[in-house]
Design a protein around this motif. Structure first.
Motif, PDB file in Angstrom:
ATOM      1  N   ASP A 152     -21.103  33.863   3.891  1.00 51.30           N
ATOM      2  CA  ASP A 152     -22.502  33.674   4.290  1.00 51.30           C
ATOM      3  C   ASP A 152     -23.367  34.797   3.736  1.00 51.30           C
ATOM      4  O   ASP A 152     -23.443  35.873   4.310  1.00 51.30           O
ATOM      5  CB  ASP A 152     -22.600  33.628   5.820  1.00 51.30           C
ATOM      6  N   ASP A 153     -24.011  34.559   2.581  1.00 53.58           N
ATOM      7  CA  ASP A 153     -24.970  35.530   2.045  1.00 53.58           C
ATOM      8  C   ASP A 153     -25.962  34.783   1.153  1.00 53.58           C
ATOM      9  O   ASP A 153     -26.041  33.562   1.216  1.00 53.58           O
ATOM     10  CB  ASP A 153     -24.256  36.677   1.301  1.00 53.58           C
ATOM     11  N   ALA A 154     -26.710  35.513   0.317  1.00 50.87           N
ATOM     12  CA  ALA A 154     -27.798  34.892  -0.452  1.00 50.87           C
ATOM     13  C   ALA A 154     -27.291  33.825  -1.419  1.00 50.87           C
ATOM     14  O   ALA A 154     -28.039  32.933  -1.804  1.00 50.87           O
ATOM     15  CB  ALA A 154     -28.570  35.959  -1.215  1.00 50.87           C
ATOM     16  N   THR A 155     -26.025  33.925  -1.837  1.00 44.90           N
ATOM     17  CA  THR A 155     -25.523  32.931  -2.790  1.00 44.90           C
ATOM     18  C   THR A 155     -24.325  32.151  -2.246  1.00 44.90           C
ATOM     19  O   THR A 155     -23.725  31.362  -2.959  1.00 44.90           O
ATOM     20  CB  THR A 155     -25.129  33.598  -4.130  1.00 44.90           C
ATOM     21  N   SER A 191     -22.794  29.930   1.321  1.00 44.00           N
ATOM     22  CA  SER A 191     -23.037  29.359   2.638  1.00 44.00           C
ATOM     23  C   SER A 191     -21.689  28.918   3.198  1.00 44.00           C
ATOM     24  O   SER A 191     -20.816  28.488   2.438  1.00 44.00           O
ATOM     25  CB  SER A 191     -23.974  28.154   2.500  1.00 44.00           C
ATOM     26  N   ASP A 230     -32.725  31.911  -3.437  1.00 47.80           N
ATOM     27  CA  ASP A 230     -31.828  32.188  -2.300  1.00 47.80           C
ATOM     28  C   ASP A 230     -31.267  30.880  -1.765  1.00 47.80           C
ATOM     29  O   ASP A 230     -32.006  29.986  -1.366  1.00 47.80           O
ATOM     30  CB  ASP A 230     -32.601  32.929  -1.201  1.00 47.80           C
ATOM     31  N   ARG A 252     -29.930  30.162   0.969  1.00 45.46           N
ATOM     32  CA  ARG A 252     -30.210  29.856   2.380  1.00 45.46           C
ATOM     33  C   ARG A 252     -31.482  29.039   2.569  1.00 45.46           C
ATOM     34  O   ARG A 252     -31.638  28.343   3.556  1.00 45.46           O
ATOM     35  CB  ARG A 252     -30.255  31.153   3.186  1.00 45.46           C
ATOM     36  N   GLU A 263     -32.589  26.027   5.587  1.00 45.79           N
ATOM     37  CA  GLU A 263     -33.486  26.418   6.673  1.00 45.79           C
ATOM     38  C   GLU A 263     -34.392  25.282   7.115  1.00 45.79           C
ATOM     39  O   GLU A 263     -35.055  25.359   8.142  1.00 45.79           O
ATOM     40  CB  GLU A 263     -34.315  27.630   6.248  1.00 45.79           C
TER      41      GLU A 263
END
Ligand SMILES: [Zn+2]
Length: 353
Positions: free
Chosen positions: A209-212, A214, A338, A340, A344
């Motif tokens: 789970d980070d900017a690149t 999921s 990003d 994410r 969202e």
């Protein structure tokens, strides 16, 4: 306790009320103002109600006549209230009729904006369309998978880091949320006889789970099994895919890499679609980190071990497989910085696609 004065006091109050209530009702110019005024007289704490409360103090011989007087005033007030209410309603109706006519030629309100497919769904469908047009059929399979279909039969050694608790979501011992759609390769090859050409689009799960990355993302696996399949066939399909998906003249390059279920394996870059010059070369930009190339997928020739674990003779059959992350391709296609943002569900972000 009675008092002879009580009768006189009540008579006085009633006389003053009688002298003023009509004027007070007339002064009310709206229905609400009229109802408020009426409440001041007949309401729980109204003036007439207060008078009624004094009745107990009136001597018995005067009580009947005073009672009749109170009732008479009450009826007058009620009647006047109803009359004034009707008059206000009539006035409102008259004003409505006298107002300028409705303009029936005015344009209607615009319809509410329609929704559209999520960018991930759009990109997934586009990728599937291209591969189906090249002759691949869609093959579906479960998201909760047996360990042997997700790892073992694909040639992952039992101690491979991907099998670790840190990397996968295990449901029970021996069962996990699939970490790739490569499980479909195993399911197809154990249930169908070759030749076969399938794509497997679907959701996969990893503890990232980070900017690149999921923890839930989408993959499309593509594989083909037949006699005499070579790396050249794989390269041809990838070039055709890049041309049809990213646009004519998009170059492809393979860089040697390692995946347990292919041999040889490669990572595939496509020419950056954002900094292409008219002559077909790449200028280099922030999206491709000035290299002119963007990595989009992993691929290779299906490992003989995978064929053997599915009961297919690797001496007779050969095949290739490649798999790509749909989010990764969507980020490249739309220049999304990003990952994410895709999850969202902000309407302001999604409305751009
Ligand atoms: Zn670029």
């Amino acid at each position: 306790m009675t008092s002879p004065d009580a009768a006189g006091s009540i008579q006085q109050s009633l006389a003053s009320l009688r002298a003023t209530f009509r004027a007070r009702f007339e002064a009310a110019s709206t229905e609400q103002a009229l109802r408020d005024e009426n409440a001041k007289i007949l309401g729980k704490k109204g003036e007439l109600t207060a008078v009624l409360k004094q009745m107990g103090a009136v001597p018995a011989d005067a009580r009947k006549s005073i009672g009749e007087l109170v009732n008479a005033v009450k009826q007058e007030v009620e009647g006047a209230f109803e009359d004034r209410l009707k008059a206000l309603a009539r006035a409102a109706r008259a004003a409505e009729l006298d107002a300028p006519a409705f303009d029936l030629t005015l344009p209607a309100r615009p319809p509410s904006p329609l929704g559209h497919a999520h960018p991930i769904s759009k990109v997934r469908d586009e990728i599937v369309d291209v591969l189906v047009s090249l002759g691949f059929a869609v093959h579906d399979g479960p998201e909760v998978e047996l360990e042997e279909n997700n790892f073992g039969k694909l040639g992952f050694p039992p101690d491979h880091p991907a099998t670790d608790m840190q990397d996968s979501f295990w449901t029970t011992s021996g069962t996990l949320l699939r970490t790739h759609t490569s499980n479909i390769q195993i399911r197809a090859m154990t249930s169908h006889a070759p030749p076969m050409a399938y794509i497997a689009p679907g959701v996969v799960y990893r503890r990232d789970d980070d900017a690149t990355h999921s923890p839930m993302f989408h993959q499309i696996e593509c594989f083909l099994v037949d006699e005499h399949v070579t790396l050249a066939n794989l390269r041809g399909v990838l070039s055709e895919f890049a041309e049809r998906f990213f646009g004519a003249g998009t170059p492809v390059r393979l860089r040697p890499s390692y995946f347990p279920f292919v041999e040889p394996g490669a990572e595939v870059d496509v020419g950056c679609p954002f900094c292409r010059r008219p002559d077909g070369t790449r200028a280099g930009c922030s999206v491709c980190k000035r290299t002119g190339w963007i990595e989009i997928l992993g691929c290779g020739m299906i490992h003989p071990v995978v064929f053997e674990s599915c009961g297919i003779d690797p001496e007779k059959w050969t095949g290739f497989a490649f798999g790509m992350g749909v989010e990764r391709v969507a980020m490249v296609k739309y220049g999304i910085p990003d990952l994410r943002l895709l999850f969202e569900n902000s309407p302001r972000f999604l409305a751009q696609f």
